[in-house]
Design a protein around this motif. Structure first.
Motif, PDB file in Angstrom:
ATOM      1  N   GLY A 182      14.426   2.674 -26.421  1.00  0.00           N
ATOM      2  CA  GLY A 182      15.744   2.612 -27.208  1.00  0.00           C
ATOM      3  C   GLY A 182      17.019   2.840 -26.742  1.00  0.00           C
ATOM      4  N   LEU A 183      16.958   4.269 -25.868  1.00  0.00           N
ATOM      5  CA  LEU A 183      18.115   4.587 -25.151  1.00  0.00           C
ATOM      6  C   LEU A 183      18.301   3.756 -23.924  1.00  0.00           C
ATOM      7  CD1 LEU A 183      17.658   6.930 -27.242  1.00  0.00           C
ATOM      8  CD2 LEU A 183      18.817   8.236 -25.768  1.00  0.00           C
ATOM      9  N   GLY A 184      17.347   3.518 -23.098  1.00  0.00           N
ATOM     10  CA  GLY A 184      17.144   3.073 -21.846  1.00  0.00           C
ATOM     11  C   GLY A 184      17.608   1.576 -21.728  1.00  0.00           C
ATOM     12  N   HIS A 185      17.403   0.495 -22.891  1.00  0.00           N
ATOM     13  CA  HIS A 185      17.668  -0.599 -22.602  1.00  0.00           C
ATOM     14  C   HIS A 185      19.112  -0.898 -22.923  1.00  0.00           C
ATOM     15  CE1 HIS A 185      17.912  -0.997 -27.218  1.00  0.00           C
ATOM     16  NE2 HIS A 185      18.222  -2.357 -27.272  1.00  0.00           N
ATOM     17  N   LEU A 186      19.866   0.189 -23.815  1.00  0.00           N
ATOM     18  CA  LEU A 186      21.163   0.181 -23.993  1.00  0.00           C
ATOM     19  C   LEU A 186      21.967   0.836 -22.775  1.00  0.00           C
ATOM     20  CD1 LEU A 186      21.129   1.336 -27.700  1.00  0.00           C
ATOM     21  CD2 LEU A 186      22.140  -0.945 -26.698  1.00  0.00           C
ATOM     22  N   ALA A 187      21.276   1.697 -21.922  1.00  0.00           N
ATOM     23  CA  ALA A 187      21.979   2.303 -20.927  1.00  0.00           C
ATOM     24  C   ALA A 187      22.109   1.261 -19.799  1.00  0.00           C
ATOM     25  CB  ALA A 187      21.128   3.424 -20.162  1.00  0.00           C
ATOM     26  N   VAL A 188      21.282   0.174 -19.617  1.00  0.00           N
ATOM     27  CA  VAL A 188      21.335  -0.818 -18.708  1.00  0.00           C
ATOM     28  C   VAL A 188      22.464  -1.561 -19.086  1.00  0.00           C
ATOM     29  CG1 VAL A 188      20.204  -3.031 -17.862  1.00  0.00           C
ATOM     30  CG2 VAL A 188      18.950  -0.794 -18.214  1.00  0.00           C
ATOM     31  N   GLN A 189      22.789  -2.042 -20.372  1.00  0.00           N
ATOM     32  CA  GLN A 189      23.915  -2.771 -20.758  1.00  0.00           C
ATOM     33  C   GLN A 189      25.007  -1.998 -20.543  1.00  0.00           C
ATOM     34  OE1 GLN A 189      23.141  -5.220 -24.648  1.00  0.00           O
ATOM     35  NE2 GLN A 189      21.295  -3.890 -24.461  1.00  0.00           N
ATOM     36  N   LEU A 190      25.162  -0.569 -20.989  1.00  0.00           N
ATOM     37  CA  LEU A 190      26.433  -0.126 -20.745  1.00  0.00           C
ATOM     38  C   LEU A 190      26.723  -0.014 -19.165  1.00  0.00           C
ATOM     39  CD1 LEU A 190      25.631   2.856 -23.288  1.00  0.00           C
ATOM     40  CD2 LEU A 190      27.345   1.229 -23.334  1.00  0.00           C
ATOM     41  N   LEU A 191      25.711   0.248 -18.308  1.00  0.00           N
ATOM     42  CA  LEU A 191      26.153   0.521 -16.957  1.00  0.00           C
ATOM     43  C   LEU A 191      26.689  -0.754 -16.508  1.00  0.00           C
ATOM     44  CD1 LEU A 191      22.977   2.393 -15.576  1.00  0.00           C
ATOM     45  CD2 LEU A 191      25.291   2.929 -15.309  1.00  0.00           C
ATOM     46  N   ALA A 328       6.168   2.288 -39.015  1.00  0.00           N
ATOM     47  CA  ALA A 328       7.287   2.103 -37.975  1.00  0.00           C
ATOM     48  C   ALA A 328       7.204   3.306 -36.993  1.00  0.00           C
ATOM     49  CB  ALA A 328       8.599   1.943 -38.518  1.00  0.00           C
ATOM     50  N   TYR A 329       7.078   4.622 -37.579  1.00  0.00           N
ATOM     51  CA  TYR A 329       6.858   5.856 -36.594  1.00  0.00           C
ATOM     52  C   TYR A 329       5.443   5.754 -36.079  1.00  0.00           C
ATOM     53  CZ  TYR A 329      10.709   8.664 -38.316  1.00  0.00           C
ATOM     54  OH  TYR A 329      12.329   9.112 -38.757  1.00  0.00           O
ATOM     55  N   GLU A 330       4.534   5.243 -36.588  1.00  0.00           N
ATOM     56  CA  GLU A 330       3.161   5.092 -35.861  1.00  0.00           C
ATOM     57  C   GLU A 330       3.303   4.133 -34.724  1.00  0.00           C
ATOM     58  OE1 GLU A 330       0.068   3.914 -38.481  1.00  0.00           O
ATOM     59  OE2 GLU A 330       0.259   5.577 -39.876  1.00  0.00           O
ATOM     60  N   ARG A 331       3.803   3.081 -34.970  1.00  0.00           N
ATOM     61  CA  ARG A 331       4.240   2.149 -33.875  1.00  0.00           C
ATOM     62  C   ARG A 331       5.157   2.737 -32.920  1.00  0.00           C
ATOM     63  NH1 ARG A 331       5.767  -3.513 -35.326  1.00  0.00           N
ATOM     64  NH2 ARG A 331       5.587  -3.640 -33.310  1.00  0.00           N
ATOM     65  N   LEU A 332       6.028   3.266 -33.091  1.00  0.00           N
ATOM     66  CA  LEU A 332       6.970   3.974 -32.142  1.00  0.00           C
ATOM     67  C   LEU A 332       6.140   5.112 -31.307  1.00  0.00           C
ATOM     68  CD1 LEU A 332       9.851   4.516 -31.118  1.00  0.00           C
ATOM     69  CD2 LEU A 332      10.157   6.149 -32.926  1.00  0.00           C
ATOM     70  N   ILE A 337       7.260  -0.344 -29.940  1.00  0.00           N
ATOM     71  CA  ILE A 337       8.674  -0.919 -30.369  1.00  0.00           C
ATOM     72  C   ILE A 337       9.324  -0.997 -29.230  1.00  0.00           C
ATOM     73  CG2 ILE A 337      10.638  -0.182 -31.572  1.00  0.00           C
ATOM     74  CD1 ILE A 337       8.403  -0.677 -33.503  1.00  0.00           C
ATOM     75  N   GLN A 338       9.738  -2.460 -28.964  1.00  0.00           N
ATOM     76  CA  GLN A 338      10.559  -2.903 -27.865  1.00  0.00           C
ATOM     77  C   GLN A 338      12.156  -2.265 -28.357  1.00  0.00           C
ATOM     78  OE1 GLN A 338       9.601  -4.216 -24.794  1.00  0.00           O
ATOM     79  NE2 GLN A 338       7.637  -3.514 -25.367  1.00  0.00           N
TER      80      GLN A 338
END
Length: 347
Positions: A182-191, A328-332, A337-338
């Protein structure tokens, strides 16, 4: 109204019926339109009873977006019908840090019993939520609420970490993102949006590495025992100027320590329970700085939302109804979850 609550230590979260809250003096009532799910929620629900710091039952959800539907007496600066995002790390509002908008660094919040929504206070995984002050609301100005909800943490936290390291993210530099969730895929875009550095993404999942490439990573590396050597190869042996670890486990921190360059930065964002030894003989190259970012400032949330509104950052989301939030929590938890899971409390 329906709410997703953690009611008993060690038990799964439940969807329950609770009264619609009423805003007190200075408070704002939101009709929640979208709420993100975070690994931090799972971490909280894994704590043993003797260490659990929050009162139960607790409505979960610290990533929230909604529409203003009522104002408590004295509340100003917003109006009914405004679509807003909730800034989560609430502070005292009076100290120097809060005056700078850095309520994530407020030294008085804990002592005053001020807790973030979903992490002590009632959160956004409900049809309605109360926000303690209008200063904790950021206008969406037309941004899709489903896109906006993850930005309040999954976007804000990496943005804060990246901004701290901007002096080292110069042309020709390399940044490593460990964990493309969740955070990492946004970090790539922010970089990619904020710098011209080469972005190298690491993960144990082939699907998440594919997501990393799709959102702009220049290189992807399987996060295994050879990952640090591969980063060294990609950087001509010098290592990466900035390493952002969104997992924070012992194994990933070992990779971070072996991947960072002399005078580089290591940001430990993930809460995987690992430790990074800092000091002479600790395994890090000379003059490496290490930090543990916590959320970000209110100004930074405004900037992240502006980036998303400009099309430079986009949350990869999977949506769920409020009834399916426990699933959703179980899948997370299972790593299925992608990107980010987002609950739509209004259906």
């Amino acid at each position: 109204m329906k709410a997703v609550q953690y009611r008993k230590v060690g038990a799964a979260p439940e969807v329950v019926e609770v009264p619609v809250p009423e805003p007190g003096p200075g408070q704002v009532l939101l009709k929640v339109t979208a709420a993100g799910l975070c690994h931090s929620d799972l971490a909280v629900m894994s704590w043993p009873e003797e260490q659990f710091p929050y009162p139960l039952p607790m409505t979960l959800g610290h990533e929230g977006v909604g529409t203003v539907v009522a104002l408590g007496s004295g509340a100003t600066d917003v109006a009914e019908g405004d679509e807003v995002a909730v800034y989560g790390p609430w502070g005292c509002g009076r100290c120097r840090k809060c005056a700078e908008g850095k309520e994530n660094c407020c030294p008085h919040a804990a002592g005053l019993g001020i807790m973030p929504p979903g992490l002590g206070a009632a959160g956004a995984l409900a049809e309605y939520m109360v926000v303690d002050s209008s200063r904790h609301l950021v206008p969406l100005n037309g941004l899709d609420p489903v896109q906006a909800a993850p930005l309040t943490d999954a976007g804000l936290t990496p943005y804060h970490a990246i901004r701290t390291s901007l002096p080292k993210l110069v042309p020709g530099a390399t940044a490593v993102v460990i964990g493309v969730g969740g955070l990492g895929h946004l970090a790539v875009q922010l970089l990619r949006a904020l710098t011209s550095v080469r972005v190298v993404a690491l993960d144990v999942s082939a699907e998440k590495l594919e997501l990393a490439r799709a959102v702009g990573a220049h290189e992807t590396v399987l996060s295994d025992g050879a990952a640090a050597s591969r980063v060294r190869e990609l950087t001509g042996g010098t290592g990466a100027e900035v390493v952002l670890d969104f997992v924070g486990a012992e194994a990933t921190l070992a990779v971070a320590a072996a991947s960072v360059a002399t005078e580089g930065d290591v940001s430990v964002v993930g809460i995987g329970g690992g430790t990074l030894q800092v000091g002479f003989g600790g395994g890090l190259p000379f003059e490496v700085s290490a930090s543990a970012p916590y959320w970000g400032s209110r100004r930074e949330l405004i900037e992240v939302i502006d980036l998303a509104r400009g099309g430079l950052v986009s949350s990869h989301v999977e949506t769920f109804s409020i009834e399916d939030a426990p699933l959703a929590y179980e899948r997370l938890h299972a790593g299925e979850i992608q990107g980010r899971a987002v609950v739509l409390p209004q259906g």
